[in-house]
Design an enzyme around this catalytic site. Structure first.
Site, short mmCIF file in Angstrom:
data_model
loop_
_atom_site.label_atom_id
_atom_site.label_comp_id
_atom_site.label_asym_id
_atom_site.label_seq_id
_atom_site.Cartn_x
_atom_site.Cartn_y
_atom_site.Cartn_z
N HIS A 99 0.82 -1.22 0.00
CA HIS A 99 0.00 0.00 0.00
C HIS A 99 0.85 1.27 0.00
O HIS A 99 0.35 2.36 -0.25
CB HIS A 99 -0.99 0.00 1.17
N ASP A 135 0.32 -7.79 1.21
CA ASP A 135 0.68 -6.39 1.46
C ASP A 135 2.20 -6.20 1.51
O ASP A 135 2.75 -5.55 2.40
CB ASP A 135 0.04 -5.88 2.76
N SER A 156 4.74 2.30 7.97
CA SER A 156 4.45 1.12 7.15
C SER A 156 5.63 0.78 6.25
O SER A 156 6.19 1.64 5.57
CB SER A 156 3.22 1.37 6.28
#
Length: 564
Positions: free
Chosen positions: A301, A334, A416
């Protein structure tokens, strides 16, 4: 008071006689017409200039305000006696001289001056200034004074005698009969100018010179005070005359291997900041170096906005920024791999073993929360094998299913893709999601102590697949799940084709309508839980499932296959 003893020669005074018009031999003054006591003699300052201070030519003392001047005389006024200039050598001080002939008064001590009317001294002439206060019993003139006596007669037939005293004794200075010191008692014709009842006009330019002196003194005082204040402040600031010696800096604390500082110093050079933009979207995240060829592992993402022709840059901890390209990415896990070119001396991070992690182990999270590079936070492992389903950002994000490591190390948007390190500095997870106060995902609310990381064992396999094939084959069991009803498990659909014919589930004996309640002995409470348990394995791995059919529990083992 007139003394019975007539004035005679004295070694303390000298006399001069002056006759305006030499009169005939004066007749003795009858006793009845003698002047009243204390009113026939006058003492006034000696006009002889002092050797130390010479008056201007023609200077006459001016009486002070409020004091009467001499009365006008009807007869011709005698010419003032010539004033001899003092010689270079001191004048001898003779003894007292006899008083003036025909004047029966003694030299008087002046207290104040008044005007005497006609006939005040028994004569027909105009009155003269006289003293009204007796000088006492001493009979000697005051130091530096002149005695003026008036004789009988008037007009041109009167005579005067002036006697100048050179007596500078203590009695004349202290006042007769122990009385108060009069202004004229301090007069010394050979000394400095005494205090006088007369004002003397200032010399031309005296006031200007005085003002100049005052201004010069004021300026000197100002400069001196300013300089003194500055030097005093410097003196006080520097601790006085002592030499200022600062203590040597104390030695810093030792940082043993495995401390947070040690881990950060060794690992931050291998952590990067990624910025992606494209298709109206933009994002910032973190990543870490996998190898010396420029491969970097991060979350899907993070790079999703740049997946279809967007821009992607990588900034290293030292500040160097390079363009990057996406090698491969997978929304289900992811994870993504990107590459930078033309850079040397990279610092790859070592990968650990997430299977050996225990709850309570210390961990350190590195990344760029809110686009703040080189941020370090620490915490512990709060839980293992936590099923997490997270939706990616934008259309390219997809939904990920992660059997995650839970940590209380503060994670925020921007963390992230960054590494989660164990106490040895090895990567044990890839930070991926947080649970905020508003729900699950990369919300902007910030950390509440619930962060989740993809186990590094799974990340290693996915990264290898992306580098080798550019894609990842997901493991499957060959069933379609029905998530419309909450059955406290994963419910297989009721349609005939809910179980893929010849697939792993069909070969293991599973049928439509069965409820899966456990996988490898771990509870399954929802459809997402079963997907996460399956995705935690690789194709070809064996998986043990527990299911319920018609109220009875059954257990089967199947082999996972790769998704077409």
């Amino acid at each position: 008071m007139p003394s019975a003893r007539g004035p005679g020669p004295s070694s303390r005074s000298r006399a001069r006689r002056l006759r305006a018009d030499p009169p005939p031999e004066p007749e003795p003054v009858p006793p009845a017409r003698l002047p009243p006591r204390g009113s026939a003699c006058l003492l006034f300052p000696n006009p002889v200039p002092s050797p130390r201070r010479s008056p201007r030519p023609g200077f006459l003392p001016r009486p002070r305000a409020g004091l009467p001047g001499p009365a006008a005389s009807s007869g011709p006024s005698p010419s003032p006696p010539p004033v001899p200039s003092p010689g270079p050598s001191p004048v001898p001080r003779p003894g007292p001289l006899p008083g003036p002939r025909g004047c029966s008064c003694r030299p008087q001590r002046v207290g104040r001056l008044l005007r005497a009317g006609p006939g005040a001294f028994g004569g027909r002439g105009d009155g003269v200034l006289g003293g009204v206060r007796s000088r006492g019993r001493s009979g000697a003139l005051r130091p530096g004074s002149i005695s003026l006596c008036a004789g009988p007669g008037g007009g041109s037939g009167r005579w005067v005698e002036m006697r100048e005293s050179m007596d500078l004794g203590e009695r004349g200075r202290a006042g007769a009969d122990g009385g108060p010191v009069e202004p004229w008692a301090r007069y010394d014709p050979w000394g400095t100018a005494p205090e006088s009842p007369y004002e003397q006009p200032a010399e031309p330019g005296t006031r200007a010179r005085r003002r100049g002196v005052i201004v010069a003194v004021a300026l000197a005082a100002l400069v001196t005070g300013t300089l003194g204040g500055y030097l005093g402040a410097r003196y006080e600031r520097d601790g006085g005359a002592r030499t200022l010696v600062l203590p040597d800096p104390a030695a810093g604390p030792e940082r043993p291997a495995g401390s947070v500082a040690d881990l950060a110093a060794r690992s931050l050079p291998g952590v990067v900041t990624l910025r992606a933009s494209g298709a109206g979207e933009a994002g910032t995240g973190s990543g870490f170096v996998l190898d010396g060829r420029g491969h970097i592992l991060t979350n899907n993402h993070v790079v999703a906005p740049a997946a279809d022709g967007g821009a992607l840059t990588v900034t290293f901890s030292g500040g160097q920024t390079l363009r990057a390209e996406v090698v491969g990415r997978d929304a289900g896990y992811d994870l993504a791999v990107v590459r930078v070119r033309g850079v040397k001396n990279l610092t790859p991070l070592a990968l650990g073993d997430s299977e050996g992690v225990q709850v309570g182990d210390p961990v350190v999270a590195l990344g760029s929360p809110f686009d703040l590079p080189n941020t370090v936070t620490s915490g512990i492992i709060s839980a293992k094998e936590r099923p997490v389903t997270a939706a990616g950002e934008g259309e390219q994000g997809g939904i990920s299913y992660v059997d995650a490591l839970q940590t209380d190390a503060p994670l925020n948007p921007g963390n992230s893709g960054g590494p989660l390190l164990d106490a040895t500095g090895h990567v044990i997870g890839v930070n991926s999601a947080i649970r905020s106060a508003g729900g699950t995902g990369e919300g902007q609310a910030g950390s509440v102590g619930l962060g989740f990381a993809i186990p590094v064992n799974q990340a290693r396999w996915v990264a290898g697949e992306l580098l080798d094939h550019g894609r990842v084959a997901h493991p499957v069991i060959g069933v379609a799940l029905d998530s419309r009803e909450d059955k406290d498990g994963a419910l297989i659909g009721s349609d005939e084709d809910a179980v893929t014919p010849g697939g792993p589930a069909d070969r293991a004996g599973l049928a439509p309508g069965d409820l899966v309640t456990a996988a490898d002995g771990k509870p399954v409470t929802s459809t997402e839980d079963l997907i996460v348990r399956v995705r935690a394995h690789r194709p070809g791995d064996r998986l043990r499932l527990t299911y319920v059919r018609e109220g009875r529990a059954h257990e089967v083992t199947l082999t996972l296959e790769a998704e077409d």
